[in-house]
Design an enzyme around this catalytic site. Structure first.
Site, PDB file in Angstrom:
ATOM      1  N   ARG A 131       0.825  -1.219   0.000  1.00 44.18           N
ATOM      2  CA  ARG A 131       0.000   0.000   0.000  1.00 44.18           C
ATOM      3  C   ARG A 131       0.856   1.264   0.000  1.00 44.18           C
ATOM      4  NH1 ARG A 131      -2.805  -3.743   3.074  1.00 44.18           N
ATOM      5  NH2 ARG A 131      -1.579  -3.090   4.862  1.00 44.18           N
ATOM      6  N   GLU A 142       3.181  -6.006  13.648  1.00 38.23           N
ATOM      7  CA  GLU A 142       2.152  -6.060  14.692  1.00 38.23           C
ATOM      8  C   GLU A 142       1.619  -7.499  14.745  1.00 38.23           C
ATOM      9  OE1 GLU A 142      -0.981  -3.268  13.933  1.00 38.23           O
ATOM     10  OE2 GLU A 142      -1.972  -3.666  15.836  1.00 38.23           O
TER      11      GLU A 142
HETATM   12  P1  AMP Z   1       4.281  -1.900  11.841  1.00 32.30           P
HETATM   13  O1  AMP Z   1       5.553  -2.519  11.345  1.00 32.30           O
HETATM   14  O2  AMP Z   1       3.779  -2.564  13.082  1.00 32.30           O
HETATM   15  O3  AMP Z   1       4.417  -0.402  11.996  1.00 32.30           O
HETATM   16  O4  AMP Z   1       3.159  -2.186  10.759  1.00 32.30           O
HETATM   17  C1  AMP Z   1       3.033  -1.384   9.641  1.00 32.30           C
HETATM   18  C2  AMP Z   1       2.696  -2.178   8.420  1.00 32.30           C
HETATM   19  O5  AMP Z   1       1.700  -3.168   8.668  1.00 32.30           O
HETATM   20  C3  AMP Z   1       2.127  -1.270   7.363  1.00 32.30           C
HETATM   21  O6  AMP Z   1       2.668  -1.646   6.105  1.00 32.30           O
HETATM   22  C4  AMP Z   1       0.638  -1.482   7.424  1.00 32.30           C
HETATM   23  O7  AMP Z   1       0.100  -1.539   6.133  1.00 32.30           O
HETATM   24  C5  AMP Z   1       0.444  -2.800   8.150  1.00 32.30           C
HETATM   25  N1  AMP Z   1      -0.435  -2.700   9.315  1.00 32.30           N
HETATM   26  C6  AMP Z   1      -0.108  -2.933  10.601  1.00 32.30           C
HETATM   27  N2  AMP Z   1      -1.150  -2.786  11.421  1.00 32.30           N
HETATM   28  C7  AMP Z   1      -2.183  -2.429  10.652  1.00 32.30           C
HETATM   29  C8  AMP Z   1      -3.546  -2.090  10.913  1.00 32.30           C
HETATM   30  N3  AMP Z   1      -4.057  -2.089  12.152  1.00 32.30           N
HETATM   31  N4  AMP Z   1      -4.334  -1.756   9.868  1.00 32.30           N
HETATM   32  C9  AMP Z   1      -3.832  -1.731   8.610  1.00 32.30           C
HETATM   33  N5  AMP Z   1      -2.571  -2.033   8.297  1.00 32.30           N
HETATM   34  C10 AMP Z   1      -1.737  -2.378   9.298  1.00 32.30           C
END
Ligand code: AMP
Length: 172
Positions: free
Chosen positions: A60, A97
């Site tokens: 995205r 996450e």
């Molecule tokens: P992080 O590494 O935990 O900051 O996760 C970020 C990545 O995971 C991004 O590329 C987001 O598209 C996806 N992502 C993580 N959590 C979510 C969420 N709650 N909703 C949508 N996309 C998420």
């Protein structure tokens, strides 16, 4: 304007696994006015900043990043999941996450000293973006800022990106 934009993001509970409230930006992207507004609002922040390259994070981040790069007159660099980039790459591994993953960048994607904006759709724990920071630093790019459409404040992702600056248009 930002509040109106926020209402176009759909929330999907328990995706991709139980306990995750997924922020679905497809509903924002398919609306022409919202999509244009997102690009204009993000772009407005960097008009006049010397951005050479926008680094977009699969998948995205490509949508937000490419549109923003066009607006800024910058080039686009792709950071992709392992095995997708055809030339020589550097790899960084990070925690999500929900799980663990790796990302790659072409070794010749950024020249030393080029001014780089790192872009993704959403900042959650910051693990993904921190891995991209690592890759950009490995190539000696100069990070202008890490820029997101959405940030989940309680996960404190921006702390992982320090000392670099972080900006998000929509915060939860
Ligand atoms: P992080 O590494 O935990 O900051 O996760 C970020 C990545 O995971 C991004 O590329 C987001 O598209 C996806 N992502 C993580 N959590 C979510 C969420 N709650 N909703 C949508 N996309 C998420």
């Amino acid at each position: 304007m930002v509040d109106i934009l926020k209402t176009t993001i759909r929330e999907v509970p328990d995706f991709p696994k139980k306990g995750i409230l997924f922020k679905d930006i497809t509903t924002l992207c398919k609306d022409p006015v919202s999509f244009q507004r997102m690009v204009d609002l993000l772009g407005h922040r960097y008009v006049g900043s010397p951005v050479d390259l926008v680094v977009g994070i699969e998948a995205r981040g490509f949508i937000v990043g490419a549109a923003l790069a066009y607006k800024l007159g910058a080039g686009v660099v792709l950071v992709r999941k392992p095995g997708k980039l055809p030339h020589k790459t550097y790899k960084a591994t990070y925690e999500l996450e929900y799980g663990e993953d790796s990302l790659e960048i072409h070794q010749d994607a950024i020249e030393k000293g080029q001014k780089v904006l790192i872009v993704d759709d959403l900042l959650a724990t910051g693990g993904t973006a921190a891995a991209v920071v690592e890759l950009v630093e490995q190539l000696e790019g100069e990070i202008v800022e890490c820029s997101f459409l959405v940030e989940l404040d309680e996960l404190k992702g921006r702390e992982k990106l320090l000392p670099h600056k972080t900006f998000s248009l929509i915060r939860y």
